[in-house]
Design a protein around this motif. Structure first.
Motif, PDB file in Angstrom:
ATOM      1  N   LEU A 118       2.871   1.900  15.445  1.00 47.75           N
ATOM      2  CA  LEU A 118       2.289   2.372  16.704  1.00 47.75           C
ATOM      3  C   LEU A 118       3.295   2.254  17.837  1.00 47.75           C
ATOM      4  O   LEU A 118       3.446   3.184  18.654  1.00 47.75           O
ATOM      5  CB  LEU A 118       1.019   1.556  17.017  1.00 47.75           C
ATOM      6  N   MET A 119       3.984   1.129  17.910  1.00 43.10           N
ATOM      7  CA  MET A 119       4.965   0.949  18.978  1.00 43.10           C
ATOM      8  C   MET A 119       6.119   1.941  18.860  1.00 43.10           C
ATOM      9  O   MET A 119       6.637   2.432  19.864  1.00 43.10           O
ATOM     10  CB  MET A 119       5.507  -0.492  18.944  1.00 43.10           C
ATOM     11  N   ARG A 120       6.511   2.265  17.606  1.00 41.71           N
ATOM     12  CA  ARG A 120       7.578   3.247  17.427  1.00 41.71           C
ATOM     13  C   ARG A 120       7.134   4.620  17.912  1.00 41.71           C
ATOM     14  O   ARG A 120       7.901   5.375  18.522  1.00 41.71           O
ATOM     15  CB  ARG A 120       7.970   3.317  15.953  1.00 41.71           C
ATOM     16  N   GLU A 121       5.867   4.993  17.626  1.00 44.09           N
ATOM     17  CA  GLU A 121       5.369   6.283  18.089  1.00 44.09           C
ATOM     18  C   GLU A 121       5.167   6.307  19.597  1.00 44.09           C
ATOM     19  O   GLU A 121       5.279   7.358  20.226  1.00 44.09           O
ATOM     20  CB  GLU A 121       4.052   6.601  17.383  1.00 44.09           C
ATOM     21  N   LEU A 122       4.857   5.152  20.193  1.00 50.65           N
ATOM     22  CA  LEU A 122       4.667   5.104  21.639  1.00 50.65           C
ATOM     23  C   LEU A 122       5.985   5.066  22.407  1.00 50.65           C
ATOM     24  O   LEU A 122       5.974   5.267  23.631  1.00 50.65           O
ATOM     25  CB  LEU A 122       3.839   3.862  22.010  1.00 50.65           C
ATOM     26  N   GLN A 123       7.076   4.803  21.714  1.00 50.64           N
ATOM     27  CA  GLN A 123       8.351   4.623  22.414  1.00 50.64           C
ATOM     28  C   GLN A 123       8.759   5.841  23.235  1.00 50.64           C
ATOM     29  O   GLN A 123       9.155   5.695  24.398  1.00 50.64           O
ATOM     30  CB  GLN A 123       9.445   4.266  21.402  1.00 50.64           C
ATOM     31  N   PRO A 124       8.685   7.105  22.697  1.00 51.96           N
ATOM     32  CA  PRO A 124       9.051   8.243  23.569  1.00 51.96           C
ATOM     33  C   PRO A 124       8.172   8.350  24.804  1.00 51.96           C
ATOM     34  O   PRO A 124       8.655   8.631  25.903  1.00 51.96           O
ATOM     35  CB  PRO A 124       8.885   9.451  22.635  1.00 51.96           C
ATOM     36  N   GLY A 125       6.857   8.127  24.624  1.00 53.56           N
ATOM     37  CA  GLY A 125       5.976   8.210  25.784  1.00 53.56           C
ATOM     38  C   GLY A 125       6.260   7.126  26.805  1.00 53.56           C
ATOM     39  O   GLY A 125       6.253   7.385  28.019  1.00 53.56           O
ATOM     40  N   VAL A 126       6.500   5.916  26.321  1.00 54.84           N
ATOM     41  CA  VAL A 126       6.809   4.824  27.250  1.00 54.84           C
ATOM     42  C   VAL A 126       8.124   5.101  27.967  1.00 54.84           C
ATOM     43  O   VAL A 126       8.280   4.812  29.163  1.00 54.84           O
ATOM     44  CB  VAL A 126       6.858   3.483  26.484  1.00 54.84           C
ATOM     45  N   HIS A 127       9.101   5.683  27.244  1.00 49.48           N
ATOM     46  CA  HIS A 127      10.368   6.035  27.883  1.00 49.48           C
ATOM     47  C   HIS A 127      10.152   7.072  28.981  1.00 49.48           C
ATOM     48  O   HIS A 127      10.777   7.013  30.042  1.00 49.48           O
ATOM     49  CB  HIS A 127      11.330   6.571  26.828  1.00 49.48           C
ATOM     50  N   ALA A 128       9.229   8.048  28.728  1.00 56.51           N
ATOM     51  CA  ALA A 128       8.946   9.051  29.760  1.00 56.51           C
ATOM     52  C   ALA A 128       8.192   8.446  30.933  1.00 56.51           C
ATOM     53  O   ALA A 128       8.311   8.911  32.073  1.00 56.51           O
ATOM     54  CB  ALA A 128       8.149  10.203  29.147  1.00 56.51           C
ATOM     55  N   LEU A 129       7.377   7.419  30.669  1.00 54.45           N
ATOM     56  CA  LEU A 129       6.618   6.792  31.756  1.00 54.45           C
ATOM     57  C   LEU A 129       7.525   6.126  32.782  1.00 54.45           C
ATOM     58  O   LEU A 129       7.113   5.903  33.917  1.00 54.45           O
ATOM     59  CB  LEU A 129       5.642   5.753  31.179  1.00 54.45           C
ATOM     60  N   ARG A 130       8.745   5.795  32.369  1.00 57.57           N
ATOM     61  CA  ARG A 130       9.655   5.138  33.304  1.00 57.57           C
ATOM     62  C   ARG A 130       9.924   5.996  34.524  1.00 57.57           C
ATOM     63  O   ARG A 130       9.988   5.498  35.652  1.00 57.57           O
ATOM     64  CB  ARG A 130      10.969   4.806  32.582  1.00 57.57           C
ATOM     65  N   THR A 131      10.073   7.304  34.309  1.00 58.96           N
ATOM     66  CA  THR A 131      10.306   8.199  35.449  1.00 58.96           C
ATOM     67  C   THR A 131       9.000   8.650  36.098  1.00 58.96           C
ATOM     68  O   THR A 131       8.980   9.009  37.272  1.00 58.96           O
ATOM     69  CB  THR A 131      11.105   9.422  34.981  1.00 58.96           C
ATOM     70  N   ALA A 132       7.898   8.648  35.315  1.00 57.54           N
ATOM     71  CA  ALA A 132       6.621   9.115  35.858  1.00 57.54           C
ATOM     72  C   ALA A 132       5.807   7.992  36.485  1.00 57.54           C
ATOM     73  O   ALA A 132       4.721   8.255  37.013  1.00 57.54           O
ATOM     74  CB  ALA A 132       5.799   9.784  34.752  1.00 57.54           C
ATOM     75  N   ALA A 133       6.308   6.754  36.424  1.00 61.06           N
ATOM     76  CA  ALA A 133       5.525   5.623  36.934  1.00 61.06           C
ATOM     77  C   ALA A 133       5.148   5.765  38.412  1.00 61.06           C
ATOM     78  O   ALA A 133       4.000   5.505  38.787  1.00 61.06           O
ATOM     79  CB  ALA A 133       6.289   4.323  36.681  1.00 61.06           C
ATOM     80  N   PRO A 134       6.059   6.191  39.307  1.00 59.66           N
ATOM     81  CA  PRO A 134       5.639   6.329  40.713  1.00 59.66           C
ATOM     82  C   PRO A 134       4.516   7.342  40.897  1.00 59.66           C
ATOM     83  O   PRO A 134       3.561   7.104  41.650  1.00 59.66           O
ATOM     84  CB  PRO A 134       6.927   6.779  41.408  1.00 59.66           C
ATOM     85  N   GLU A 135       4.603   8.499  40.194  1.00 61.96           N
ATOM     86  CA  GLU A 135       3.544   9.489  40.311  1.00 61.96           C
ATOM     87  C   GLU A 135       2.240   8.978  39.739  1.00 61.96           C
ATOM     88  O   GLU A 135       1.151   9.213  40.305  1.00 61.96           O
ATOM     89  CB  GLU A 135       3.956  10.783  39.596  1.00 61.96           C
ATOM     90  N   LEU A 136       2.302   8.257  38.595  1.00 68.54           N
ATOM     91  CA  LEU A 136       1.076   7.705  38.015  1.00 68.54           C
ATOM     92  C   LEU A 136       0.449   6.666  38.937  1.00 68.54           C
ATOM     93  O   LEU A 136      -0.782   6.615  39.085  1.00 68.54           O
ATOM     94  CB  LEU A 136       1.386   7.075  36.654  1.00 68.54           C
TER      95      LEU A 136
END
Length: 469
Positions: free
Chosen positions: A281-299
């Motif tokens: 699960l963590m391996r599959e979430l890794q791309p999304g979590v990596h994308a969240l790094r730039t989207a965190a302010p908007e979220l």
């Protein structure tokens, strides 16, 4: 007949001169004996050593304990790093050469009074030094001088040695019988020690290599000795602090460690599937979590806005109830899937056409420019009217000109009377060169052009390019 008094033996002047000459030759030979006898062929070498170490000209050079020559010169040499070494000139017997190139040399003490000599250990290389060659510094060993050994015993070392002697003397005083008993108990140890020592002395054990590597390791860690000493001091301070809580806290933790480890041995294998699934699960979430790094302010901004909006959603949900019911009825209608399928087929059939026409706008911006120009035609002009209502276009003169009917394309004879038309300009569509040809065609003076002009034009139009998106 020569008289007796006229012989050489009877001439005291000649006898005295011969005696003086013999004495001078003997003194000369004695004086130069250390540098080699005259008229005797020699084997000359130079040798670099870290230090002359109190050598003097005339000191012996030995191989296997046998004198084979003498030191003829001693000169200093400055290296590139600024350090200074000594270069020895060695005059050896002719039969001592050539020395193998893996030979080593060492400046050793001949007596306790400081007399030195150079000891050469012959190597086994098939290549040898020629007359006049230099033995490099890497083949010179550095001995431990007597004064260096004695300098170890400074004031602190002498005080510590005195304390050790006093401590050992007090420890062994009156314990002769116990020491004898201990020595008797050592007999089985020494008996069992024989095979151990035999294994250690075996060439297959490689004890010599092990000791050499230990020496290299010690040389490597020597610069970090102060850091290691600081580490031990800090560990001592830590252990002193732990001693305060050693009983009962640390003792109880050690006592309870075994049941905890037994429980872990029993339960951890059952957790292995869960951990494997979690790892996937963590391996599959890794791309999304990596994308969240730039989207965190908007979220974060969206969540902040959601805090204000969510309390107002229940009335909207109530109003959407009837709409969702209608959507449900629409979705359950058996004709809807057929309509969606037909719409999908229509979109799929339009896809090649759209793929062909899309670059007309996405690359060349032709649709936007067309509407802009239409607006200009209907809104701009002069006192006679807009450009759409009133425009005068003069045509060039000549046969088949564009001002009236003609039997063929305008083709001269003047440079201006040539037809220029491009009915199908390239618009960067699939299969075409990536160029926006319409509006960018070059005007070829004196040539009739009725197709795509030669060359590739720019892939952009006025105020727009694909790279600017």
């Amino acid at each position: 007949m020569r008289t007796r008094g006229g012989s050489v033996a009877g001439n005291p002047v000649l006898i005295g001169a011969a005696t003086v000459l013999v004495i001078l030759v003997a003194v000369f030979l004695s004086y130069n004996a250390n540098k080699g006898l005259p008229f005797v062929p020699t084997y000359q070498l130079n040798a670099e050593v870290p230090s002359a170490a109190q050598l003097v000209v005339g000191n012996d050079v030995k191989i296997g304990g046998t004198r084979v020559g003498a030191v003829s010169t001693i000169k200093p040499k400055t290296l590139r790093d600024g350090s200074v070494i000594a270069v020895l000139g060695l005059t050896l017997d002719k039969d001592a050469g050539p020395l193998p190139k893996d030979s080593t040399l060492l400046v050793r003490s001949r007596s306790a009074l400081g007399l030195k000599y150079v000891e050469i250990t012959r190597g086994h290389s098939t290549q040898g030094y020629q007359d006049g060659d230099t033995i490099a510094l890497v083949h010179a060993k550095t001995p431990v001088e007597l004064d260096e050994f004695l300098n170890m015993f400074d004031e602190n070392t002498r005080a510590a040695s005195q304390a050790n002697l006093e401590g050992f003397g007090t420890a062994f005083a009156g314990r002769g019988e116990s020491i004898n008993t201990a020595i008797g108990a050592f007999r089985p140890l020494l008996r069992d020690l024989v095979p151990v020592m035999r294994n250690l002395s075996s060439p297959q054990t490689g004890l010599g290599t092990f000791v050499t590597e230990l020496s290299d390791t010690a040389a490597i860690v020597a610069p970090a000795a102060e850091t290691q000493a600081s580490l031990f001091r800090n560990v001592d301070a830590t252990m002193a602090a732990l001693r305060v809580v050693s009983r009962p806290y640390i003792q109880d933790s050690i006592t309870g460690a075994k049941p905890a480890l037994d429980a872990g041995i029993e339960s951890l294998p059952r957790q292995r599937p869960f951990l494997a699934n979690t790892e996937g699960l963590m391996r599959e979430l890794q791309p999304g979590v990596h994308a969240l790094r730039t989207a965190a302010p908007e979220l974060a901004s969206a969540l902040q806005t959601g805090i204000e909006v969510l309390p107002k959603t229940p009335p909207l949900n109530q109003r959407l109830n009837s709409l969702l019911q209608e959507l449900k009825t629409f979705a359950e209608d058996p004709l809807v899937p057929r309509g969606i399928q037909n719409t999908t087929d229509l979109v799929n059939s339009l896809k090649p056409t759209l793929d062909y026409l899309a670059p007309t706008q996405t690359v060349c911006n032709y649709l936007t420019l067309w509407f802009r120009n239409i607006s200009s035609l209907l809104s701009e002009g002069d006192r006679n009217g807009t450009w759409q209502r009133f425009i005068i276009v003069t045509t060039p003169q000549g046969p088949n000109n564009e001002g009236g009917p003609s039997s063929g394309p305008a083709n001269g004879p003047t440079a201006a009377n040539h037809l220029h038309i491009n009915p199908y300009p390239n618009t960067a569509a699939p299969g075409q060169p990536k160029e926006c040809e319409a509006g960018n065609e070059p005007f070829l003076t004196g040539q009739t052009v009725m197709s795509n002009p030669p060359g590739t034009q720019q892939a952009r139009t006025e105020g727009y390019s694909k790279d600017s998106n």
